[in-house]
Design a protein around this motif. Structure first.
Motif, PDB file in Angstrom:
ATOM      1  N   VAL A  40      39.734  96.935 -60.860  1.00  0.00           N
ATOM      2  CA  VAL A  40      38.639  96.899 -60.893  1.00  0.00           C
ATOM      3  C   VAL A  40      37.547  95.740 -60.159  1.00  0.00           C
ATOM      4  O   VAL A  40      36.916  96.333 -59.496  1.00  0.00           O
ATOM      5  CB  VAL A  40      38.088  96.845 -62.525  1.00  0.00           C
ATOM      6  N   GLN A  41      38.066  94.593 -60.339  1.00  0.00           N
ATOM      7  CA  GLN A  41      37.484  93.557 -59.476  1.00  0.00           C
ATOM      8  C   GLN A  41      37.697  93.629 -57.937  1.00  0.00           C
ATOM      9  O   GLN A  41      36.777  93.381 -57.312  1.00  0.00           O
ATOM     10  CB  GLN A  41      37.914  92.119 -59.817  1.00  0.00           C
ATOM     11  N   LYS A  42      38.970  94.244 -57.583  1.00  0.00           N
ATOM     12  CA  LYS A  42      39.226  94.189 -56.287  1.00  0.00           C
ATOM     13  C   LYS A  42      38.209  95.270 -55.671  1.00  0.00           C
ATOM     14  O   LYS A  42      37.871  95.229 -54.557  1.00  0.00           O
ATOM     15  CB  LYS A  42      40.615  94.886 -56.147  1.00  0.00           C
ATOM     16  N   GLU A  43      38.145  96.667 -56.493  1.00  0.00           N
ATOM     17  CA  GLU A  43      37.354  97.555 -56.118  1.00  0.00           C
ATOM     18  C   GLU A  43      35.842  97.107 -55.801  1.00  0.00           C
ATOM     19  O   GLU A  43      35.058  97.528 -54.703  1.00  0.00           O
ATOM     20  CB  GLU A  43      37.395  98.908 -56.687  1.00  0.00           C
ATOM     21  N   LEU A  44      35.362  96.144 -56.919  1.00  0.00           N
ATOM     22  CA  LEU A  44      33.992  95.675 -56.666  1.00  0.00           C
ATOM     23  C   LEU A  44      33.812  94.826 -55.449  1.00  0.00           C
ATOM     24  O   LEU A  44      32.717  95.064 -54.752  1.00  0.00           O
ATOM     25  CB  LEU A  44      33.818  95.051 -58.034  1.00  0.00           C
ATOM     26  N   ALA A  45      34.938  94.056 -55.191  1.00  0.00           N
ATOM     27  CA  ALA A  45      34.545  93.171 -54.045  1.00  0.00           C
ATOM     28  C   ALA A  45      34.562  93.910 -52.719  1.00  0.00           C
ATOM     29  O   ALA A  45      33.627  93.618 -51.984  1.00  0.00           O
ATOM     30  CB  ALA A  45      35.644  92.429 -54.012  1.00  0.00           C
ATOM     31  N   GLU A  46      35.435  94.965 -52.562  1.00  0.00           N
ATOM     32  CA  GLU A  46      35.572  95.695 -51.420  1.00  0.00           C
ATOM     33  C   GLU A  46      34.323  96.510 -51.163  1.00  0.00           C
ATOM     34  O   GLU A  46      33.812  96.745 -50.112  1.00  0.00           O
ATOM     35  CB  GLU A  46      36.752  96.374 -51.458  1.00  0.00           C
ATOM     36  N   ASN A  47      33.673  97.178 -52.374  1.00  0.00           N
ATOM     37  CA  ASN A  47      32.765  97.950 -52.175  1.00  0.00           C
ATOM     38  C   ASN A  47      31.415  97.285 -51.973  1.00  0.00           C
ATOM     39  O   ASN A  47      30.642  97.624 -51.058  1.00  0.00           O
ATOM     40  CB  ASN A  47      32.321  98.738 -53.395  1.00  0.00           C
ATOM     41  N   LEU A  48      31.394  95.881 -52.286  1.00  0.00           N
ATOM     42  CA  LEU A  48      30.268  95.134 -52.388  1.00  0.00           C
ATOM     43  C   LEU A  48      30.315  94.590 -50.786  1.00  0.00           C
ATOM     44  O   LEU A  48      29.268  94.669 -50.163  1.00  0.00           O
ATOM     45  CB  LEU A  48      30.022  93.957 -53.021  1.00  0.00           C
ATOM     46  N   ASN A  49      31.436  94.297 -50.340  1.00  0.00           N
ATOM     47  CA  ASN A  49      31.583  94.017 -48.977  1.00  0.00           C
ATOM     48  C   ASN A  49      31.278  94.831 -47.754  1.00  0.00           C
ATOM     49  O   ASN A  49      30.834  94.778 -46.581  1.00  0.00           O
ATOM     50  CB  ASN A  49      32.922  93.360 -48.813  1.00  0.00           C
ATOM     51  N   GLY A  50      31.428  96.186 -48.296  1.00  0.00           N
ATOM     52  CA  GLY A  50      31.175  97.375 -47.377  1.00  0.00           C
ATOM     53  C   GLY A  50      29.472  97.451 -47.044  1.00  0.00           C
ATOM     54  O   GLY A  50      29.038  98.110 -46.154  1.00  0.00           O
ATOM     55  N   ASN A  51      28.694  96.722 -48.026  1.00  0.00           N
ATOM     56  CA  ASN A  51      27.339  96.816 -47.855  1.00  0.00           C
ATOM     57  C   ASN A  51      26.837  95.704 -46.705  1.00  0.00           C
ATOM     58  O   ASN A  51      25.592  95.764 -46.491  1.00  0.00           O
ATOM     59  CB  ASN A  51      26.608  96.582 -49.165  1.00  0.00           C
ATOM     60  N   LEU A  52      27.648  94.517 -46.471  1.00  0.00           N
ATOM     61  CA  LEU A  52      27.333  93.563 -45.577  1.00  0.00           C
ATOM     62  C   LEU A  52      27.249  94.130 -44.215  1.00  0.00           C
ATOM     63  O   LEU A  52      28.063  95.038 -43.720  1.00  0.00           O
ATOM     64  CB  LEU A  52      28.269  92.549 -45.661  1.00  0.00           C
ATOM     65  N   VAL A  53      26.514  93.538 -43.357  1.00  0.00           N
ATOM     66  CA  VAL A  53      26.448  93.575 -41.934  1.00  0.00           C
ATOM     67  C   VAL A  53      27.394  92.815 -41.155  1.00  0.00           C
ATOM     68  O   VAL A  53      28.068  93.335 -40.328  1.00  0.00           O
ATOM     69  CB  VAL A  53      25.020  93.360 -41.277  1.00  0.00           C
ATOM     70  N   LEU A  64      43.669  88.820 -49.894  1.00  0.00           N
ATOM     71  CA  LEU A  64      43.773  89.272 -51.619  1.00  0.00           C
ATOM     72  C   LEU A  64      44.487  90.423 -51.599  1.00  0.00           C
ATOM     73  O   LEU A  64      45.192  90.685 -52.566  1.00  0.00           O
ATOM     74  CB  LEU A  64      42.352  89.149 -52.036  1.00  0.00           C
ATOM     75  N   SER A  65      44.161  91.447 -50.677  1.00  0.00           N
ATOM     76  CA  SER A  65      44.674  92.885 -51.032  1.00  0.00           C
ATOM     77  C   SER A  65      46.148  92.742 -50.719  1.00  0.00           C
ATOM     78  O   SER A  65      46.867  93.638 -51.453  1.00  0.00           O
ATOM     79  CB  SER A  65      44.027  93.570 -49.743  1.00  0.00           C
ATOM     80  N   SER A  66      46.671  92.091 -49.890  1.00  0.00           N
ATOM     81  CA  SER A  66      47.969  91.719 -49.650  1.00  0.00           C
ATOM     82  C   SER A  66      48.724  91.510 -50.729  1.00  0.00           C
ATOM     83  O   SER A  66      49.847  91.797 -51.053  1.00  0.00           O
ATOM     84  CB  SER A  66      48.438  90.848 -48.265  1.00  0.00           C
ATOM     85  N   GLN A  67      48.012  90.308 -51.481  1.00  0.00           N
ATOM     86  CA  GLN A  67      48.546  89.715 -52.823  1.00  0.00           C
ATOM     87  C   GLN A  67      48.767  90.793 -53.949  1.00  0.00           C
ATOM     88  O   GLN A  67      49.548  90.931 -54.788  1.00  0.00           O
ATOM     89  CB  GLN A  67      47.918  88.485 -53.122  1.00  0.00           C
ATOM     90  N   SER A  68      47.594  91.803 -53.912  1.00  0.00           N
ATOM     91  CA  SER A  68      47.361  92.708 -54.980  1.00  0.00           C
ATOM     92  C   SER A  68      48.342  93.582 -54.872  1.00  0.00           C
ATOM     93  O   SER A  68      48.686  94.715 -55.687  1.00  0.00           O
ATOM     94  CB  SER A  68      46.125  93.283 -55.092  1.00  0.00           C
ATOM     95  N   GLU A  69      49.016  94.067 -53.819  1.00  0.00           N
ATOM     96  CA  GLU A  69      49.915  95.074 -53.617  1.00  0.00           C
ATOM     97  C   GLU A  69      51.302  95.162 -54.427  1.00  0.00           C
ATOM     98  O   GLU A  69      51.741  95.958 -55.009  1.00  0.00           O
ATOM     99  CB  GLU A  69      50.361  95.238 -51.952  1.00  0.00           C
TER     100      GLU A  69
END
Length: 224
Positions: A40-53, A64-69
């Motif tokens: 859940v926290q991974k998805e939240l961070a990635e979705n939020l980052n998608g809003n950045l320019v 972090l994604s590599s570690q979470s695999e």
């Protein structure tokens, strides 16, 4: 050994084998909760980052994604109870790292939004300037009195604007939070004058072209 004693022994052996080979309900619950929280926290961070320019946090997210695999691919059926404590600890630590990164992304996103809002307050107003002052002008600058900013001379390369002539295609940089503007003009005799410029409606000014007429210093400037 009696049949009853043999039955009890068999049950005990089976229980020991299940305990050794599988997870207890408590440990299964711990693992599930930790992994769900991480995803859940991974998805939240990635979705939020998608809003950045900017792509400021792309490398952090990849790491972090590599570690979470490892945890996303966990097969609970093959785990043992003795492995649970370490796995839960590592997943919770990674979740904390995602939470810290999410906070940083949120701060960056807020900063970008504030920058965007501020930039929207800066507009350019297209104008043409008619010199009806009776003097030949060597310099015309636009000043935002509220912001205390002055443009460069619109009459570049030592050109002049004789009386009766029009300078077209001039843009005035205007901050919508300001309420006082003027033109600073200098004639070829080095006399300097200020002409107050009052725009009718700044909220709609960016979509219009204005004509600024410079009369004598006593007459001032008119705009329409």
């Amino acid at each position: 050994m009696s049949k009853k004693g043999l039955y009890i022994l068999t049950v005990m052996l089976c229980s020991l084998m299940l305990s050794a080979c599988g997870l207890s309900e408590e440990n299964l619950s711990k693992l599930t909760e930790s992994r769900d929280a991480l995803l859940v926290q991974k998805e939240l961070a990635e979705n939020l980052n998608g809003n950045l320019v900017s792509d400021t946090f792309e490398d952090d997210l990849k790491q972090l994604s590599s570690q979470s695999e490892e945890f996303s691919a966990l097969n609970f059926e093959k785990l043992k109870n003795k492995e649970v404590e370490d796995l839960v600890s590592r997943m919770d630590s990674l979740t904390g790292s995602y939470q810290e990164l999410t906070d940083k992304i949120s701060e960056e996103l807020k900063a970008e939004e504030n920058t965007t809002k501020e930039s929207e307050k800066h507009i350019e107003i297209l104008c043409q300037i008619e010199n009806a002052s009776g003097s030949e002008l060597s310099s015309i600058c636009f000043k935002d009195n509220s912001a205390n900013t002055v443009t460069a001379n619109y009459l570049a390369n030592e050109t002049t604007l004789p009386s009766g002539r029009i300078l077209a295609g001039v843009t005035f940089p205007v901050y919508l939070g300001s309420n006082s503007f003027c033109l600073i003009v200098t004639d070829t005799l080095e006399n300097e004058y200020e002409y107050a410029v009052d725009f009718p409606d700044l909220s709609e000014a960016a979509d219009k072209e204005f004509k600024v007429k410079l009369g004598t210093p006593e007459e001032g400037a008119s705009i329409n």
